[in-house]
Design a protein around this motif. Structure first.
Motif, PDB file in Angstrom:
ATOM      1  N   ARG A  23       0.579  -1.357  -0.032  1.00 55.77           N
ATOM      2  CA  ARG A  23       0.087  -0.284  -0.242  1.00 55.77           C
ATOM      3  C   ARG A  23       0.612   0.971   0.253  1.00 55.77           C
ATOM      4  N   TRP A  24      -0.107   1.951  -0.582  1.00 56.18           N
ATOM      5  CA  TRP A  24       0.797   3.533  -0.535  1.00 56.18           C
ATOM      6  C   TRP A  24       1.398   3.871   0.513  1.00 56.18           C
ATOM      7  N   LYS A  25       1.452   4.150   1.716  1.00 54.06           N
ATOM      8  CA  LYS A  25       1.576   4.655   3.109  1.00 54.06           C
ATOM      9  C   LYS A  25       2.450   3.545   3.059  1.00 54.06           C
ATOM     10  N   VAL A  26       2.985   2.616   3.592  1.00 53.28           N
ATOM     11  CA  VAL A  26       3.742   1.488   3.772  1.00 53.28           C
ATOM     12  C   VAL A  26       4.967   1.871   2.460  1.00 53.28           C
ATOM     13  N   ALA A  27       5.207   1.687   1.475  1.00 49.88           N
ATOM     14  CA  ALA A  27       5.417   2.209   0.647  1.00 49.88           C
ATOM     15  C   ALA A  27       6.879   3.667   0.587  1.00 49.88           C
ATOM     16  N   LEU A  28       5.837   4.276   0.839  1.00 41.94           N
ATOM     17  CA  LEU A  28       6.536   5.797   1.102  1.00 41.94           C
ATOM     18  C   LEU A  28       6.955   5.280   2.426  1.00 41.94           C
ATOM     19  N   VAL A  29       6.730   4.638   3.379  1.00 37.19           N
ATOM     20  CA  VAL A  29       7.620   4.747   4.288  1.00 37.19           C
ATOM     21  C   VAL A  29       8.992   3.959   4.042  1.00 37.19           C
ATOM     22  N   ILE A  30       8.613   2.537   3.012  1.00 35.65           N
ATOM     23  CA  ILE A  30      10.278   1.535   2.773  1.00 35.65           C
ATOM     24  C   ILE A  30      11.315   2.855   2.176  1.00 35.65           C
ATOM     25  N   LEU A  31       9.947   3.230   1.112  1.00 34.72           N
ATOM     26  CA  LEU A  31      10.685   4.425   0.121  1.00 34.72           C
ATOM     27  C   LEU A  31      11.707   5.930   1.177  1.00 34.72           C
ATOM     28  N   LEU A 270      16.113  -6.594   1.087  1.00 35.46           N
ATOM     29  CA  LEU A 270      14.298  -5.821   0.715  1.00 35.46           C
ATOM     30  C   LEU A 270      13.938  -6.283  -0.564  1.00 35.46           C
ATOM     31  N   PHE A 271      14.892  -6.022  -1.242  1.00 35.59           N
ATOM     32  CA  PHE A 271      14.382  -6.235  -2.633  1.00 35.59           C
ATOM     33  C   PHE A 271      13.734  -7.682  -2.611  1.00 35.59           C
ATOM     34  N   ALA A 277       6.155  -9.721  -1.592  1.00 31.71           N
ATOM     35  CA  ALA A 277       5.483  -9.362  -1.878  1.00 31.71           C
ATOM     36  C   ALA A 277       4.573  -9.472  -2.800  1.00 31.71           C
ATOM     37  N   LEU A 278       4.944  -8.740  -3.890  1.00 30.59           N
ATOM     38  CA  LEU A 278       4.873  -8.069  -5.164  1.00 30.59           C
ATOM     39  C   LEU A 278       4.157  -9.754  -5.519  1.00 30.59           C
ATOM     40  N   LEU A 279       4.568 -11.501  -5.907  1.00 32.16           N
ATOM     41  CA  LEU A 279       4.549 -12.245  -6.938  1.00 32.16           C
ATOM     42  C   LEU A 279       2.964 -13.054  -5.384  1.00 32.16           C
ATOM     43  N   LEU A 280       3.180 -13.024  -4.573  1.00 34.95           N
ATOM     44  CA  LEU A 280       1.948 -13.012  -3.368  1.00 34.95           C
ATOM     45  C   LEU A 280       0.551 -12.564  -4.327  1.00 34.95           C
ATOM     46  N   SER A 281       1.255 -11.179  -3.919  1.00 34.74           N
ATOM     47  CA  SER A 281      -0.092 -10.300  -4.319  1.00 34.74           C
ATOM     48  C   SER A 281      -0.563 -10.920  -5.673  1.00 34.74           C
ATOM     49  N   ILE A 282      -0.184 -10.833  -7.081  1.00 32.18           N
ATOM     50  CA  ILE A 282       0.136 -11.634  -8.136  1.00 32.18           C
ATOM     51  C   ILE A 282      -0.962 -12.569  -8.104  1.00 32.18           C
ATOM     52  N   PHE A 283       0.034 -13.866  -7.419  1.00 33.63           N
ATOM     53  CA  PHE A 283      -1.282 -14.997  -7.973  1.00 33.63           C
ATOM     54  C   PHE A 283      -1.069 -15.620  -7.155  1.00 33.63           C
ATOM     55  N   ILE A 284      -1.518 -14.877  -5.419  1.00 28.44           N
ATOM     56  CA  ILE A 284      -2.415 -15.640  -4.672  1.00 28.44           C
ATOM     57  C   ILE A 284      -3.841 -14.909  -4.791  1.00 28.44           C
ATOM     58  N   LYS A 285      -4.023 -14.210  -5.171  1.00 28.99           N
ATOM     59  CA  LYS A 285      -5.739 -14.125  -5.855  1.00 28.99           C
ATOM     60  C   LYS A 285      -5.224 -13.780  -7.015  1.00 28.99           C
ATOM     61  N   VAL A 295       1.629  -1.598  -9.157  1.00 32.11           N
ATOM     62  CA  VAL A 295       3.167  -0.417  -9.330  1.00 32.11           C
ATOM     63  C   VAL A 295       4.125   0.075  -8.340  1.00 32.11           C
ATOM     64  N   ASN A 296       3.395  -0.197  -6.913  1.00 31.29           N
ATOM     65  CA  ASN A 296       4.071   0.228  -5.737  1.00 31.29           C
ATOM     66  C   ASN A 296       5.369  -0.583  -5.611  1.00 31.29           C
ATOM     67  N   GLY A 297       5.119  -2.439  -5.906  1.00 33.16           N
ATOM     68  CA  GLY A 297       5.940  -2.977  -5.602  1.00 33.16           C
ATOM     69  C   GLY A 297       6.828  -2.860  -7.015  1.00 33.16           C
ATOM     70  N   VAL A 298       6.808  -2.500  -8.167  1.00 40.75           N
ATOM     71  CA  VAL A 298       7.384  -2.507  -9.318  1.00 40.75           C
ATOM     72  C   VAL A 298       8.084  -1.043  -8.855  1.00 40.75           C
ATOM     73  N   VAL A 299       8.095   0.097  -8.551  1.00 39.19           N
ATOM     74  CA  VAL A 299       8.883   0.982  -8.604  1.00 39.19           C
ATOM     75  C   VAL A 299      10.339   1.000  -7.303  1.00 39.19           C
ATOM     76  N   LEU A 300       9.350   0.630  -6.228  1.00 41.46           N
ATOM     77  CA  LEU A 300      10.352   0.038  -5.189  1.00 41.46           C
ATOM     78  C   LEU A 300      11.351  -0.837  -5.907  1.00 41.46           C
ATOM     79  N   LEU A 301      10.923  -1.381  -6.021  1.00 36.63           N
ATOM     80  CA  LEU A 301      11.946  -2.618  -6.893  1.00 36.63           C
ATOM     81  C   LEU A 301      13.209  -2.242  -7.780  1.00 36.63           C
ATOM     82  N   ILE A 302      12.500  -1.007  -8.658  1.00 37.28           N
ATOM     83  CA  ILE A 302      13.531  -0.825  -9.844  1.00 37.28           C
ATOM     84  C   ILE A 302      13.758   0.380  -8.651  1.00 37.28           C
TER      85      ILE A 302
END
Length: 322
Positions: A23-31, A270-271, A277-285, A295-302
Motif C-alpha cells: 500500500r502506498w503509505k507503507v511503500a512511502l515509508v520503505i522508500l 529488502l529486494f 510480496a509482489l509475487l504473492l499479491s499477483i498469484f495468490i488471488k 505499481v508500488n512494488g515494481v517502483v520500489l524494486l526499480i
C-alpha cells in the motif's frame, strides 16, 4: 506472527485483498528508509572516508581477515600477521602516497617491493605483493584481486605463510586517494645460534635469483615474486620476527571498512522481501488484482536496483589493482 504475515503479504478478505506492505503509505515509508540508508552510504564513501584517516587504519585488519577467509574456503591454512611485513607494506603505501605513483616499482628511484622488505629486516625465501587504489570497501578490494588470476595466485599461494597490509591516504590525480599494499612472505627460519653460521654461508651462495611473471590481465599486471638463496630453514623458530595469529575482522571494523557490502546486504534482503510480496499479491488471488499495489512494488524494486547499480559505479569508477 502468522496473522501479521498474512496481513502484510497475503491477499485475503482481512486486508481487502491488498497486502499492506504494498500500500502506498507503507511503500512511502520503505522508500524513505531506502533513501536514508543511501544518504548514509554516500556520506560515508564520498565524504567521511576521503576526508578522514579512519578507513586507512581499519582497512588493513579487514583485508587480512578477508584474505584468510578466501584461503580457508579453498582448504588452505590462514596466514599469520607479521609486524615486519606490516611495516614494509605501510612504508610502501606511504611512499606511493607521498610521491604520487601507483606501481610495484617506483618510477624515479626504481625501488622494487623487495626493497621495503629488506629495509625493515624481513628475511624471506619467497615474497609477493598486491596493490590497490581508490577502493572504499575492503571486501571490494579483495574481490577485485580474487577476480584477477595473477593476484588470486598470490592470495591462494600455499607457499606463503605470513601477511602484512598497509594503507595510506594522500592527494593523487587531483583527489583524496587511499593506497593499499598487501605483502605476502615466507620467512627464513633459523635459531639465534645459527645466525652467525648463516651469515658465513651466505657469502658462498650464488647471487640472488629473481623469478618474475609479467603478464597483462585487464588493467592488472602480474605481481613479481622473488626467491633469495639462503640457508635451508629449520624448525627452531624465527629470529627478529613478531608473528601473531590473524584474527577475523571485528564487527565494527567490518562495518566501517565495508560500506558497500553492508548496504548491498540490506538492499538485497529488502529486494527479496518486496519481490516475494509482489509475487504473492499477483498469484495468490490471480482473479483479483490491484494495479496500484503492483505499481508500488515494481517502483520500489526499480529504485533498489538503480541504487545498487549507482553505488557500484561510484565505488569502482576509479578503483584499480596491480
Amino acid at each position: 506472527m502468522i496473522k501479521n504475515f498474512k496481513k502484510y503479504f497475503i491477499p485475503n478478505k482481512g486486508n481487502s485483498h491488498k497486502p499492506r506492505i504494498l500500500r502506498w503509505k507503507v511503500a512511502l515509508v520503505i522508500l524513505s528508509f531506502i533513501l536514508f540508508v543511501e544518504v548514509c552510504f554516500l556520506v560515508q564513501v564520498l565524504w567521511f572516508i576521503p576526508q578522514g584517516n579512519f578507513f586507512a587504519s581499519v582497512a588493513p585488519m579487514a583485508i587480512e581477515g578477508f584474505t584468510n577467509q578466501n584461503r580457508l574456503s579453498n582448504n588452505l591454512e590462514s596466514l599469520k600477521t607479521n609486524s615486519l611485513l606490516e611495516k614494509a607494506a605501510q612504508l610502501k603505501a606511504e611512499d606511493m602516497a607521498t610521491k604520487g605513483y601507483f606501481a610495484h616499482t617506483s618510477p624515479e628511484e626504481g625501488l622494487t617491493p623487495w626493497y621495503w622488505l629488506d629495509k625493515v629486516g624481513y628475511e624471506y625465501v619467497l615474497a609477493g605483493e598486491n596493490l590497490a587504489i581508490n577502493f572504499v570497501d575492503s571486501q571490494d578490494a579483495i574481490n577485485a584481486w580474487m577476480n584477477s588470476p595473477t593476484h588470486k595466485a598470490n592470495i591462494l599461494n600455499n607457499n606463503f605463510v605470513e601477511i602484512g597490509v598497509g594503507a595510506a591516504k594522500e592527494i593523487y590525480e587531483g583527489k583524496e586517494t587511499i593506497f593499499i599494499v598487501q605483502l605476502f612472505g615466507r620467512p627464513v627460519t633459523m635459531t639465534a645460534q645459527s645466525v652467525a653460521v648463516a651469515q658465513e654461508k651466505k657469502q658462498s651462495v650464488p647471487p640472488t635469483v629473481e623469478i618474475s611473471n609479467e603478464s597483462i590481465v585487464g588493467d592488472s599486471t602480474a605481481v613479481k615474486g622473488e626467491v633469495k638463496n639462503s640457508i635451508m630453514p629449520d624448525d627452531s623458530g624465527f629470529v627478529g620476527l613478531v608473528v601473531r595469529e590473524n584474527l577475523s575482522p571485528s564487527i565494527v571494523s567490518r562495518f566501517l571498512s565495508t560500506p558497500r557490502a553492508i548496504s548491498n546486504y540490506f538492499y538485497f534482503v529488502l529486494f527479496t522481501i518486496l519481490a516475494l510480496a509482489l509475487l504473492l499479491s499477483i498469484f495468490i488471488k490471480i482473479k483479483i488484482q490491484h494495479p496500484a499495489l503492483i505499481v508500488n512494488g515494481v517502483v520500489l524494486l526499480i529504485v533498489i536496483s538503480a541504487i545498487i547499480w549507482i553505488n557500484q559505479y561510484i565505488v569502482f569508477a576509479q578503483a584499480k589493482i596491480i
